[in-house]
Design a protein around this motif. Sequence first.
Motif, mmCIF file in Angstrom:
data_model
loop_
_atom_site.group_PDB
_atom_site.id
_atom_site.type_symbol
_atom_site.label_atom_id
_atom_site.label_comp_id
_atom_site.label_asym_id
_atom_site.label_seq_id
_atom_site.Cartn_x
_atom_site.Cartn_y
_atom_site.Cartn_z
ATOM 1 N N ASP A 257 52.895 31.093 80.266
ATOM 2 C CA ASP A 257 51.931 30.559 81.225
ATOM 3 C C ASP A 257 50.518 30.587 80.635
ATOM 4 O OD1 ASP A 257 51.301 29.468 83.772
ATOM 5 O OD2 ASP A 257 50.574 31.404 84.452
ATOM 6 N N LEU A 258 50.453 30.661 79.297
ATOM 7 C CA LEU A 258 49.181 30.709 78.575
ATOM 8 C C LEU A 258 48.319 31.879 79.030
ATOM 9 C CD1 LEU A 258 48.206 26.917 78.435
ATOM 10 C CD2 LEU A 258 49.467 28.251 76.747
ATOM 11 N N GLY A 259 48.957 33.042 79.168
ATOM 12 C CA GLY A 259 48.224 34.220 79.616
ATOM 13 C C GLY A 259 47.644 34.033 80.998
ATOM 14 N N HIS A 260 48.343 33.246 81.822
ATOM 15 C CA HIS A 260 47.913 32.883 83.175
ATOM 16 C C HIS A 260 46.619 32.074 83.163
ATOM 17 C CE1 HIS A 260 51.146 35.173 84.826
ATOM 18 N NE2 HIS A 260 50.690 36.319 84.357
ATOM 19 N N ALA A 261 46.296 31.514 82.004
ATOM 20 C CA ALA A 261 45.093 30.682 81.912
ATOM 21 C C ALA A 261 45.312 29.304 82.517
ATOM 22 C CB ALA A 261 44.654 30.536 80.452
ATOM 23 N N THR A 262 46.558 28.960 82.887
ATOM 24 C CA THR A 262 46.785 27.680 83.558
ATOM 25 C C THR A 262 46.002 27.632 84.868
ATOM 26 O OG1 THR A 262 48.817 28.599 84.520
ATOM 27 C CG2 THR A 262 49.052 27.222 82.560
ATOM 28 N N PHE A 263 45.880 28.775 85.531
ATOM 29 C CA PHE A 263 45.086 28.843 86.768
ATOM 30 C C PHE A 263 43.621 28.556 86.460
ATOM 31 C CE2 PHE A 263 42.249 31.331 89.505
ATOM 32 C CZ PHE A 263 42.551 30.786 90.741
ATOM 33 N N TYR A 264 43.116 29.143 85.379
ATOM 34 C CA TYR A 264 41.720 28.940 84.979
ATOM 35 C C TYR A 264 41.479 27.470 84.634
ATOM 36 C CZ TYR A 264 37.538 28.947 82.075
ATOM 37 O OH TYR A 264 36.314 28.642 81.539
ATOM 38 N N VAL A 265 42.374 26.891 83.835
ATOM 39 C CA VAL A 265 42.234 25.494 83.433
ATOM 40 C C VAL A 265 42.248 24.587 84.664
ATOM 41 C CG1 VAL A 265 43.347 23.594 82.190
ATOM 42 C CG2 VAL A 265 43.243 25.863 81.152
#
Length: 255
Positions: A47-55
């Motif tokens: 999940d890209l280090g949960h960076a999908t939420f940030y993006v």
Amino acid sequence: MLTLMKQEYYKTFKQNRLYIWLGLSVIFPLAIMGIFKSQRGAGSITDLGHATFYVYLVGIIITALSVSQEFSFGTIQPLLSRRFSRGMIFTSKLLLNLSIYITLFIGAFIGTMIGQLIFAPKFDFSERVSYAGNGWQTMGITVIDTLFQMIFVAALVLLITNLVKSSGAAIGLGVVMIVGTPILSSISMLLINMAPILKWNPFNIFIGMAAYGQASPSMIKSMVHMSQGTVVIAYLVYILAMYVIAYLIFKKRSV
């Protein structure tokens, strides 16, 4: 169009400090994996280090501001005076936003890879980790799925921004679409129970696309009451309609 795109990038870097958002896209997954030991497994890494939420969040903010600031700062006047049509301006914003989404994903991917090497060096991307497949496949599906959701929400955000002439309302709606999926699912189920035809509501289509690649076709059908292929077709119809309406409103807005 090239000149117009250069101006769009300049305004975004100058007004919205895009370089900061891009830098944070690299730092975000590193920070998550570095601070929280529980976030160094397959679920977090793919999940890209949960960076999908940030993006997702930054993409929606940039999308809303790209239109609202054009009128609030009065920068559309010199563009129109240089004989750029509103169609060209609107198209340039769509291309700008899409390129920013992709760049944010690249930054998050770089941060995730660095974080994986530092904090989870034994993680094997070739092992199966989800319904989608191995680590690389799951990460790819996650990115594509998130991008499709962003394009859908961005269309809605552009529509609302042009309609109410406020980026705040559009950003608020975008955030609800991000974090309120369970609520949207409940609303959608309520509508469907009231009348089966309401399965075509945009919330239901959004939920179906969010599950695309993450769940089996049979599970998606049980969730949204339509096949996976039908969800995709409805998704394309919705985004086309929303972008067209957003453009028509943008075209008629007074300078």
